[in-house]
Design a protein around this motif. Sequence first.
Motif, PDB file in Angstrom:
ATOM      1  N   LEU A  84     -18.859  20.812 -12.066  1.00 32.82           N
ATOM      2  CA  LEU A  84     -17.554  20.928 -12.697  1.00 32.82           C
ATOM      3  C   LEU A  84     -16.768  19.686 -12.294  1.00 32.82           C
ATOM      4  N   PHE A  85     -16.158  18.997 -13.248  1.00 29.10           N
ATOM      5  CA  PHE A  85     -15.543  17.711 -12.896  1.00 29.10           C
ATOM      6  C   PHE A  85     -14.345  17.393 -13.784  1.00 29.10           C
ATOM      7  N   ALA A  86     -13.541  16.471 -13.288  1.00 28.66           N
ATOM      8  CA  ALA A  86     -12.476  15.845 -14.072  1.00 28.66           C
ATOM      9  C   ALA A  86     -12.423  14.375 -13.671  1.00 28.66           C
ATOM     10  N   ILE A  87     -12.276  13.504 -14.641  1.00 27.61           N
ATOM     11  CA  ILE A  87     -12.135  12.070 -14.393  1.00 27.61           C
ATOM     12  C   ILE A  87     -10.848  11.625 -15.065  1.00 27.61           C
ATOM     13  N   LYS A  88      -9.884  11.198 -14.272  1.00 26.02           N
ATOM     14  CA  LYS A  88      -8.544  10.928 -14.803  1.00 26.02           C
ATOM     15  C   LYS A  88      -8.131   9.492 -14.511  1.00 26.02           C
ATOM     16  N   PRO A  89      -7.845   8.674 -15.554  1.00 27.54           N
ATOM     17  CA  PRO A  89      -7.381   7.304 -15.326  1.00 27.54           C
ATOM     18  C   PRO A  89      -5.953   7.290 -14.790  1.00 27.54           C
ATOM     19  N   VAL A  90      -5.715   6.422 -13.817  1.00 27.41           N
ATOM     20  CA  VAL A  90      -4.414   6.381 -13.146  1.00 27.41           C
ATOM     21  C   VAL A  90      -4.080   4.935 -12.782  1.00 27.41           C
ATOM     22  N   SER A 136      -5.491  19.454 -13.855  1.00 25.51           N
ATOM     23  CA  SER A 136      -5.290  20.813 -14.358  1.00 25.51           C
ATOM     24  C   SER A 136      -6.577  21.354 -14.970  1.00 25.51           C
ATOM     25  N   ASP A 137      -6.572  22.623 -15.299  1.00 24.56           N
ATOM     26  CA  ASP A 137      -7.758  23.253 -15.867  1.00 24.56           C
ATOM     27  C   ASP A 137      -8.197  22.605 -17.172  1.00 24.56           C
ATOM     28  N   VAL A 138      -7.259  22.118 -17.954  1.00 20.01           N
ATOM     29  CA  VAL A 138      -7.619  21.504 -19.240  1.00 20.01           C
ATOM     30  C   VAL A 138      -8.370  20.190 -19.046  1.00 20.01           C
ATOM     31  N   ASP A 139      -8.305  19.620 -17.831  1.00 21.55           N
ATOM     32  CA  ASP A 139      -9.016  18.370 -17.539  1.00 21.55           C
ATOM     33  C   ASP A 139     -10.476  18.604 -17.171  1.00 21.55           C
ATOM     34  N   LEU A 140     -10.861  19.875 -16.942  1.00 16.28           N
ATOM     35  CA  LEU A 140     -12.176  20.172 -16.382  1.00 16.28           C
ATOM     36  C   LEU A 140     -13.260  20.228 -17.449  1.00 16.28           C
ATOM     37  N   ASN A 141     -14.428  19.722 -17.086  1.00 19.71           N
ATOM     38  CA  ASN A 141     -15.625  19.777 -17.926  1.00 19.71           C
ATOM     39  C   ASN A 141     -16.827  20.065 -17.028  1.00 19.71           C
ATOM     40  N   THR A 142     -17.977  20.367 -17.628  1.00 19.00           N
ATOM     41  CA  THR A 142     -19.200  20.575 -16.860  1.00 19.00           C
ATOM     42  C   THR A 142     -20.263  19.586 -17.306  1.00 19.00           C
ATOM     43  N   ALA A 143     -21.195  19.281 -16.383  1.00 22.62           N
ATOM     44  CA  ALA A 143     -22.272  18.334 -16.675  1.00 22.62           C
ATOM     45  C   ALA A 143     -23.389  18.531 -15.676  1.00 22.62           C
ATOM     46  N   LYS A 188       0.826  -1.213   0.000  1.00 23.25           N
ATOM     47  CA  LYS A 188       0.000   0.000   0.000  1.00 23.25           C
ATOM     48  C   LYS A 188       0.861   1.264   0.000  1.00 23.25           C
ATOM     49  N   THR A 189       0.247   2.359  -0.392  1.00 21.68           N
ATOM     50  CA  THR A 189       0.910   3.658  -0.389  1.00 21.68           C
ATOM     51  C   THR A 189      -0.108   4.742  -0.071  1.00 21.68           C
ATOM     52  N   THR A 190       0.383   5.940   0.185  1.00 22.73           N
ATOM     53  CA  THR A 190      -0.487   7.103   0.313  1.00 22.73           C
ATOM     54  C   THR A 190      -0.660   7.729  -1.069  1.00 22.73           C
ATOM     55  N   LEU A 191      -1.575   8.675  -1.183  1.00 21.64           N
ATOM     56  CA  LEU A 191      -1.862   9.300  -2.472  1.00 21.64           C
ATOM     57  C   LEU A 191      -2.149  10.775  -2.257  1.00 21.64           C
ATOM     58  N   LEU A 192      -1.559  11.611  -3.112  1.00 18.25           N
ATOM     59  CA  LEU A 192      -1.800  13.046  -3.097  1.00 18.25           C
ATOM     60  C   LEU A 192      -2.360  13.471  -4.452  1.00 18.25           C
ATOM     61  N   VAL A 193      -3.285  14.439  -4.428  1.00 17.98           N
ATOM     62  CA  VAL A 193      -3.859  14.976  -5.665  1.00 17.98           C
ATOM     63  C   VAL A 193      -3.785  16.494  -5.620  1.00 17.98           C
ATOM     64  N   ASP A 194      -3.169  17.061  -6.663  1.00 15.31           N
ATOM     65  CA  ASP A 194      -3.051  18.514  -6.824  1.00 15.31           C
ATOM     66  C   ASP A 194      -4.171  18.968  -7.746  1.00 15.31           C
ATOM     67  N   VAL A 195      -5.013  19.881  -7.271  1.00 12.87           N
ATOM     68  CA  VAL A 195      -6.174  20.333  -8.047  1.00 12.87           C
ATOM     69  C   VAL A 195      -5.922  21.751  -8.558  1.00 12.87           C
ATOM     70  N   PRO A 196      -6.724  22.220  -9.514  1.00 14.38           N
ATOM     71  CA  PRO A 196      -6.509  23.572 -10.059  1.00 14.38           C
ATOM     72  C   PRO A 196      -6.606  24.667  -9.001  1.00 14.38           C
ATOM     73  N   SER A 197      -5.970  25.795  -9.279  1.00 13.60           N
ATOM     74  CA  SER A 197      -5.999  26.936  -8.365  1.00 13.60           C
ATOM     75  C   SER A 197      -7.424  27.397  -8.127  1.00 13.60           C
ATOM     76  N   GLY A 198      -7.689  27.799  -6.895  1.00  9.44           N
ATOM     77  CA  GLY A 198      -9.009  28.309  -6.540  1.00  9.44           C
ATOM     78  C   GLY A 198      -9.922  27.277  -5.933  1.00  9.44           C
ATOM     79  N   PHE A 199      -9.423  26.038  -5.807  1.00  9.11           N
ATOM     80  CA  PHE A 199     -10.246  24.971  -5.228  1.00  9.11           C
ATOM     81  C   PHE A 199      -9.580  24.422  -3.972  1.00  9.11           C
ATOM     82  N   ASN A 200     -10.416  24.046  -3.007  1.00  5.17           N
ATOM     83  CA  ASN A 200      -9.939  23.460  -1.758  1.00  5.17           C
ATOM     84  C   ASN A 200     -10.990  22.475  -1.266  1.00  5.17           C
TER      85      ASN A 200
END
Length: 330
Positions: free
Chosen positions: A293-299, A310-317, A225-237
């Motif tokens: 507002l969302f992003a779905i990223k395979p990892v 990043s911002d380019v990953d964002l879409n709306t639905a 197992k490991t820990t996981l960090l996610v960096d999101v676009p500026s302006g979000f917390n």
Amino acid sequence: MKNVKLTMSLLVIAILFLVSCSKDENNPTKVRTTSTEFKALKTASIESKMQNFQLDVSQTEVFTTESGVQFVINGNCLSNNGNPITGTADIKVIELFNSGDMVTTNKPTMGKMENGDKALLISGGEFFVSATQGDVQLQLDCPIQVLVPTNLTGQVDNEMILWKGIGIDEDCDLPEVCDNIVWEEIENGEVEIANGDNGETFYVSDFGEFGWTNVDRFYNDPRPKTTLLVDVPSGFNNKNSSVYIYYNGEPNALGELDTYIEEQGLFSEHYGQIPIGLECHIVFVSEDKGNWLFAIKPVTIASGDIITISDVDLNTATANELEALINDLP
């Protein structure tokens, strides 16, 4: 000369205004939506999934939900601050089975372990049940029985037990719309497997309190197992957005990165429960002009991963569109 000085002053003011605007646009702490607007989306999703029934309190009745779950409620077991009631009671039910619904309602399947850490649960169904009379919340004096078709979440799983959703928001005044909950194992919350008349199988259990209940077991994976960090676009917390982890092949589960490191602007799963080599999708959600507002990223998880949205990953639905996208994940 006065006109020249006035012109120069206006020019300086204009330049300062443009500089301040430029700094504001690039300020990583600038909020892009509010926590209130984000919570309104989740509340709307919960309310859209509410099913309403009426109970004659002199009877024991069986209520069947849209998905075929049965709740057996004895009306004589309802009371108002210890006082018996008469007439009818309004029964509210919410049922969640897939990860898409869990995202839009913010009901991930994170169970509390004995040491207080959280780990992923595989769900056989999340439920909210309450009873009111004249907008007054009633109490339950004896258990409700629930029968959940096992085919709603796949094959029969004999390791399922019962969990209770505990609200962790200080301002949570309505149990059905508690923005954050954690699942705690119910003592003696056994789940039995029963056969129906038509060859169906059911998870059967009794629970003695209104609120959120979950039929679950811990996710098992032997890999390191490991820990996981996610960096999101500026302006979000963590006030105006959330980050989840969808485990490929586990459509009835949803992990959450429930810790936010403000100094670094990172969401964290700091419990060290993410399997190395896990194929998954990181799901980021927030609000934008009344839409999701969302992003779905395979990892594929590597040791000590930092995933960047990043911002380019964002879409709306809409909520329905977002749920469908998540439910279609592998």
